[in-house]
Design a protein around this motif. Structure first.
Motif, PDB file in Angstrom:
ATOM      1  N   GLN A  91      44.659  40.767  39.904  1.00  0.00           N
ATOM      2  CA  GLN A  91      44.773  42.279  40.626  1.00  0.00           C
ATOM      3  C   GLN A  91      43.582  42.658  40.964  1.00  0.00           C
ATOM      4  O   GLN A  91      43.105  43.525  41.192  1.00  0.00           O
ATOM      5  N   PHE A  92      42.554  41.605  40.681  1.00  0.00           N
ATOM      6  CA  PHE A  92      41.127  41.901  41.411  1.00  0.00           C
ATOM      7  C   PHE A  92      40.248  42.664  40.401  1.00  0.00           C
ATOM      8  O   PHE A  92      39.031  42.541  40.143  1.00  0.00           O
ATOM      9  N   ASN A  93      40.672  43.983  39.687  1.00  0.00           N
ATOM     10  CA  ASN A  93      40.128  44.675  38.726  1.00  0.00           C
ATOM     11  C   ASN A  93      38.654  45.250  39.305  1.00  0.00           C
ATOM     12  O   ASN A  93      37.745  45.218  38.495  1.00  0.00           O
ATOM     13  N   LEU A  94      38.832  45.746  40.669  1.00  0.00           N
ATOM     14  CA  LEU A  94      37.413  46.258  41.179  1.00  0.00           C
ATOM     15  C   LEU A  94      37.459  47.811  40.634  1.00  0.00           C
ATOM     16  O   LEU A  94      38.324  48.417  40.440  1.00  0.00           O
ATOM     17  N   ARG A 147      34.021  52.256  49.957  1.00  0.00           N
ATOM     18  CA  ARG A 147      34.611  52.011  48.393  1.00  0.00           C
ATOM     19  C   ARG A 147      35.646  50.978  48.874  1.00  0.00           C
ATOM     20  O   ARG A 147      36.406  50.825  49.599  1.00  0.00           O
ATOM     21  N   VAL A 148      36.013  50.208  47.461  1.00  0.00           N
ATOM     22  CA  VAL A 148      36.866  49.187  47.777  1.00  0.00           C
ATOM     23  C   VAL A 148      38.198  49.354  47.907  1.00  0.00           C
ATOM     24  O   VAL A 148      38.881  48.606  48.645  1.00  0.00           O
ATOM     25  N   VAL A 149      38.342  50.806  47.479  1.00  0.00           N
ATOM     26  CA  VAL A 149      39.959  51.033  48.035  1.00  0.00           C
ATOM     27  C   VAL A 149      40.131  51.219  49.265  1.00  0.00           C
ATOM     28  O   VAL A 149      41.324  51.414  49.887  1.00  0.00           O
ATOM     29  N   GLU A 150      39.205  51.325  50.296  1.00  0.00           N
ATOM     30  CA  GLU A 150      39.405  51.688  51.621  1.00  0.00           C
ATOM     31  C   GLU A 150      39.478  50.113  52.269  1.00  0.00           C
ATOM     32  O   GLU A 150      39.727  50.157  53.472  1.00  0.00           O
ATOM     33  N   LEU A 151      39.519  48.919  51.564  1.00  0.00           N
ATOM     34  CA  LEU A 151      39.502  47.528  52.102  1.00  0.00           C
ATOM     35  C   LEU A 151      40.878  47.057  52.038  1.00  0.00           C
ATOM     36  O   LEU A 151      41.786  47.258  51.258  1.00  0.00           O
ATOM     37  N   SER A 152      41.341  46.150  52.862  1.00  0.00           N
ATOM     38  CA  SER A 152      42.291  45.374  52.851  1.00  0.00           C
ATOM     39  C   SER A 152      42.628  44.345  51.511  1.00  0.00           C
ATOM     40  O   SER A 152      41.405  44.309  50.992  1.00  0.00           O
ATOM     41  N   GLN A 155      40.106  41.598  51.986  1.00  0.00           N
ATOM     42  CA  GLN A 155      38.618  41.807  51.677  1.00  0.00           C
ATOM     43  C   GLN A 155      38.432  42.151  50.155  1.00  0.00           C
ATOM     44  O   GLN A 155      37.182  42.044  49.829  1.00  0.00           O
ATOM     45  N   GLN A 156      39.306  42.828  49.496  1.00  0.00           N
ATOM     46  CA  GLN A 156      39.074  43.059  48.118  1.00  0.00           C
ATOM     47  C   GLN A 156      39.054  41.746  47.469  1.00  0.00           C
ATOM     48  O   GLN A 156      38.156  41.751  46.382  1.00  0.00           O
ATOM     49  N   GLN A 157      39.908  40.845  47.777  1.00  0.00           N
ATOM     50  CA  GLN A 157      39.708  39.428  47.159  1.00  0.00           C
ATOM     51  C   GLN A 157      38.424  39.008  47.263  1.00  0.00           C
ATOM     52  O   GLN A 157      37.809  38.233  46.477  1.00  0.00           O
ATOM     53  N   ARG A 158      37.998  38.873  48.658  1.00  0.00           N
ATOM     54  CA  ARG A 158      36.231  38.197  48.609  1.00  0.00           C
ATOM     55  C   ARG A 158      35.376  39.279  47.698  1.00  0.00           C
ATOM     56  O   ARG A 158      34.341  38.451  47.137  1.00  0.00           O
ATOM     57  N   VAL A 159      35.624  40.403  47.684  1.00  0.00           N
ATOM     58  CA  VAL A 159      34.680  41.026  46.816  1.00  0.00           C
ATOM     59  C   VAL A 159      34.614  40.696  45.412  1.00  0.00           C
ATOM     60  O   VAL A 159      33.779  40.416  44.580  1.00  0.00           O
ATOM     61  N   ALA A 160      35.865  40.548  44.939  1.00  0.00           N
ATOM     62  CA  ALA A 160      36.233  39.915  43.653  1.00  0.00           C
ATOM     63  C   ALA A 160      35.728  38.603  43.311  1.00  0.00           C
ATOM     64  O   ALA A 160      34.992  38.316  42.291  1.00  0.00           O
ATOM     65  N   ALA A 161      35.646  37.795  44.331  1.00  0.00           N
ATOM     66  CA  ALA A 161      35.123  36.413  44.118  1.00  0.00           C
ATOM     67  C   ALA A 161      33.763  36.336  44.274  1.00  0.00           C
ATOM     68  O   ALA A 161      33.013  35.616  43.527  1.00  0.00           O
ATOM     69  N   ALA A 162      33.142  37.429  45.239  1.00  0.00           N
ATOM     70  CA  ALA A 162      31.589  37.372  45.089  1.00  0.00           C
ATOM     71  C   ALA A 162      31.111  38.019  43.700  1.00  0.00           C
ATOM     72  O   ALA A 162      30.039  37.461  43.142  1.00  0.00           O
ATOM     73  N   ARG A 163      31.683  38.942  42.906  1.00  0.00           N
ATOM     74  CA  ARG A 163      31.463  39.453  41.868  1.00  0.00           C
ATOM     75  C   ARG A 163      31.550  38.260  40.756  1.00  0.00           C
ATOM     76  O   ARG A 163      30.617  38.237  39.849  1.00  0.00           O
ATOM     77  N   ALA A 164      32.481  37.324  40.805  1.00  0.00           N
ATOM     78  CA  ALA A 164      32.503  36.465  39.658  1.00  0.00           C
ATOM     79  C   ALA A 164      31.262  35.348  40.188  1.00  0.00           C
ATOM     80  O   ALA A 164      31.028  34.950  39.034  1.00  0.00           O
ATOM     81  N   PRO A 177      44.624  34.059  42.412  1.00  0.00           N
ATOM     82  CA  PRO A 177      43.898  34.915  43.306  1.00  0.00           C
ATOM     83  C   PRO A 177      44.183  35.049  44.850  1.00  0.00           C
ATOM     84  O   PRO A 177      43.822  35.669  45.599  1.00  0.00           O
ATOM     85  N   THR A 178      45.168  34.291  45.078  1.00  0.00           N
ATOM     86  CA  THR A 178      45.550  33.988  46.705  1.00  0.00           C
ATOM     87  C   THR A 178      47.334  34.339  46.737  1.00  0.00           C
ATOM     88  O   THR A 178      47.458  34.365  47.874  1.00  0.00           O
ATOM     89  N   SER A 179      47.580  34.892  45.633  1.00  0.00           N
ATOM     90  CA  SER A 179      49.132  35.249  45.781  1.00  0.00           C
ATOM     91  C   SER A 179      49.492  36.343  46.972  1.00  0.00           C
ATOM     92  O   SER A 179      50.495  36.186  47.360  1.00  0.00           O
ATOM     93  N   ALA A 180      48.323  37.294  47.107  1.00  0.00           N
ATOM     94  CA  ALA A 180      48.817  38.225  48.297  1.00  0.00           C
ATOM     95  C   ALA A 180      48.268  37.789  49.424  1.00  0.00           C
ATOM     96  O   ALA A 180      48.242  38.560  50.619  1.00  0.00           O
ATOM     97  N   LEU A 181      47.729  36.349  49.813  1.00  0.00           N
ATOM     98  CA  LEU A 181      47.210  36.003  51.050  1.00  0.00           C
ATOM     99  C   LEU A 181      48.487  35.193  51.996  1.00  0.00           C
ATOM    100  O   LEU A 181      49.248  34.580  51.285  1.00  0.00           O
TER     101      LEU A 181
END
Length: 233
Positions: A91-94, A147-152, A155-164, A177-181
């Motif tokens: 669920q990304f947890n951003l 804010r991340v809530v404004e992203l698709s 896009q949120q998935q990529r932010v989560a990967a960058a954070r990791a 991580p790809t279940s919603a794509l």
């Protein structure tokens, strides 16, 4: 080969449940990639949480970078996780109240080694965040202060990967991580993730039920080959 992850004799059961997860042995070398698959409810997320130290096994060894995660107290597990693990949650947890840059650089605020590595390579934490976001296909200039809530979802998935990835952790864990794509965006994301893990020499444990991805990994294994399960997690 040095080991990013070493599991041996692991056993975990929820209190009052007959279900039991058992992993006799699992090893992941530095820079190695493993696709671990299985149907929903077979314990994939439970295994991720055991590796991350948010759950502790009843018996067995879970070692990260040579240190026994399960044998440490809560504060020490938090430190080991912050220093050595990057995690892409299902669920990304951003954090919704932070923008992209602050979400990505968050691990560096909890881990001095990751902060130091990011600063040495990129000169600033914002520079590190912009590198990973750009490498993962985001238009940083247009999105950096949103804010991340404004992203698709993608896009949120990529932010989560960058954070990791920020700060060069030795092991990256991905939980569905790809279940919603859709297939196109899923494949693109996986290729970008591979490239960044290779650049950082990070080991990657990618947990999913999507068998279409298994052929992209040099190692692919069913959780059932590692674990004995008797009921849903």
């Amino acid at each position: 080969m040095s080991e990013a992850l070493h599991i041996e004799g692991l056993r975990f059961a929820w209190p009052g449940s007959e279900w039991c997860l058992q992993v006799p042995k699992l090893r992941l070398g530095v820079g190695e990639r493993l696709f671990l698959h299985g149907p929903s409810g077979t314990g994939k997320s439970t295994l991720i949480n055991l590796i991350a130290g948010t759950l502790v096994p009843q018996t067995g060894l879970v070692a990260i970078a040579g240190e026994d995660m399960g044998g440490k107290g809560g504060v020490a597990r938090d430190r080991l996780r912050a220093d050595h693990l990057g995690i892409v949650f299902q669920q990304f947890n951003l954090l919704p109240f932070l923008d992209l840059i602050d979400n990505v650089t968050l691990p560096c605020r909890f881990s001095a080694p990751r902060r130091q590595r990011a600063l040495q390579r990129f000169g600033s934490l914002e520079g590190a965040a912009r590198h990973y976001l750009g490498a993962l296909g985001l238009d940083v200039g247009a999105l950096a202060k949103r804010r991340v809530v404004e992203l698709s979802v993608g896009q949120q998935q990529r932010v989560a990967a960058a954070r990791a990835l920020v700060g060069g952790p030795g092991l990256v864990l991905c939980d569905e991580p790809t279940s919603a794509l859709d297939a196109r965006n899923r494949d693109q994301f996986v290729e970008l993730l591979f490239a960044e893990c290779e650049s950082e020499k990070a080991a990657l444990l990618f947990v999913s039920h999507d068998l279409a991805l298994s052929g992209r990994f040099p190692r692919s294994q069913a959780l059932g080959e590692l674990a004995a399960t008797e009921a849903l997690a």
